[in-house]
Design an enzyme around this catalytic site. Structure first.
Site, short mmCIF file in Angstrom:
data_model
loop_
_atom_site.label_atom_id
_atom_site.label_comp_id
_atom_site.label_asym_id
_atom_site.label_seq_id
_atom_site.Cartn_x
_atom_site.Cartn_y
_atom_site.Cartn_z
CB THR A 1 -5.01 -3.91 8.14
OG1 THR A 1 -5.16 -3.23 9.41
CG2 THR A 1 -3.57 -3.80 7.69
CG ASP B 1 0.09 2.73 7.08
OD1 ASP B 1 -0.90 2.13 6.60
OD2 ASP B 1 1.16 2.18 7.37
CE LYS C 1 -2.52 -1.64 3.58
NZ LYS C 1 -2.30 -3.09 3.63
CB THR C 2 3.83 2.30 2.03
OG1 THR C 2 3.14 2.00 3.23
CG2 THR C 2 4.64 3.55 2.20
NE ARG D 1 5.95 -4.27 5.22
CZ ARG D 1 4.85 -3.74 5.75
NH1 ARG D 1 4.28 -4.31 6.78
NH2 ARG D 1 4.31 -2.65 5.23
#
Ligand code: ADE
Length: 352
Positions: A181, A132, A87-88, A240
């Protein structure tokens, strides 16, 4: 909401005048750059380099092109899904594609109204603001965001009690990229202000293998295709984690003097970190084990399970469980969590 100060507001629709005193301090506080993170070196910068999430890329690709043609700020974007799926990274890619800066923050860092005010008044036309964990915004921060998102203006309450007045401060047209999330925890007024709402999915093996190969190249690590696939199998569908595991493999390869990494070395390196062949780690297996052996397979409530594991229920639900659900090891039923036959079989294969 009370942000106390004075100063005149600029006419609506024009570029903001220099920030009045009430926001000066907030502005200065937010001038620092975000420190570089280890993950940053492996992130793709362009949409063309972003592997997987094809529907997301298609939707955003169209929005980017249309926005460029219209010379406007991109519509606000909400990205949701489990952690670590990019997402980032996607927010940074959007900024790169649009040729603008991306300011990165998270809701817990915006506790005081001045925090979000400082960020908003600092934005230049068409810049991105990435927030975030947006489901964790305070009510005050959220209410400041409504007119900011809708009309690019801040409504500030100046003074207190009977002397309180509202001042309006125009903002540069900007794009809010929210990430969460827990999309279900967002209030509907906030959710409704996003023009683009996109879910990020767990990645398939082929995409993960390509992500691992790309990262290996950037880390100067020579990896056989089978070795990349082995990392892909063990990373819980999450880039990640793939990149984190890859760094552990690189350590083992360096210490053992291996210049070319094969699948066996990956298995050896990751067993050391107790990551099994399907990517479950010790805490995943502990959850399945507690469910199976402690509660007869379930159903058991989230809070009970979390207490038994010494975990926070929110983390359990939004971070640990999604992958176990996706793998078919766990089911959520109205009466609680239940382990599946596949979950039991996996536990047997990988008994601690
Ligand atoms: N690194 C992390 N996520 C990635 C992705 N989706 N594509 C390419 N490289 C990545």
């Amino acid at each position: 909401m009370a942000i106390v100060s004075s100063g005149s507001s600029a006419p609506r629709g024009s570029r903001p005048e220099p920030a009045p005193r009430l926001v000066d301090a907030a502005v200065q506080e937010h001038e620092q750059e975000r420190p570089l993170q280890r993950e940053d070196s492996l992130r793709p910068r362009k949409l063309a380099d972003y592997i997987g999430q094809s529907e997301l890329k298609q939707v955003l690709g169209i929005a980017i092109e249309a926005t460029r043609t219209r010379e406007e700020a991109l519509d606000h974007v909400l990205l949701y899904g489990p952690p670590g799926l990019g997402k980032t990274t996607m927010a940074l890619v959007l900024a790169e594609e649009l040729g603008v800066r991306c300011r990165i923050t998270s809701a817990p860092a915006l506790e005081r109204p001045r925090d979000i005010v400082g960020l908003l008044v600092n934005l230049q036309p068409r810049e991105l603001l990435f927030i975030d964990e947006i489901h964790r915004l305070t009510r005050v921060a959220e209410e400041l965001l409504y007119p900011a998102m809708e009309d690019f203006r801040l409504d500030l309450t100046v003074g207190k009690g009977t002397t309180a007045r509202t001042r309006t401060l125009p903002l540069a047209p900007f794009t809010l990229v929210g990430a969460t999330t827990r999309a279900g925890s967002l209030s509907s007024p906030l959710r409704d202000r996003f023009g683009l709402i996109q879910r990020l999915e767990f990645y398939g093996l082929e995409d993960l293998q390509a992500i691992v190969q790309r990262a290996a190249g950037l880390l100067n690590l020579e990896l056989e295709p089978e070795a990349a696939l082995e990392v892909a199998r063990r990373c819980r569908g999450t880039p990640r984690i793939a990149n984190r595991l890859l760094r552990r493999v690189r350590d083992v390869a360096a210490v053992g003097g291996h210049s070319l990494v094969g699948a066996a070395l990956v298995q050896q390196a990751l067993s050391l970190h107790r990551v099994d062949g399907r990517g479950l780690d010790a805490s995943d297996r502990r959850l399945l084990d507690l469910l199976h052996n402690g509660y007869g397979g379930g159903p058991v409530g989230l809070d009970t399970l979390a207490a038994g594991l010494g975990e926070d229920p929110v983390t359990l639900e939004s971070v640990v469980e999604p992958f176990l659900l996706q793998q078919g090891f766990l089911q959520r039923t109205p009466r609680g969590r239940v382990i599946t036959e596949a979950g039991i079989a996996h536990l047997r294969e990988h008994a601690a």
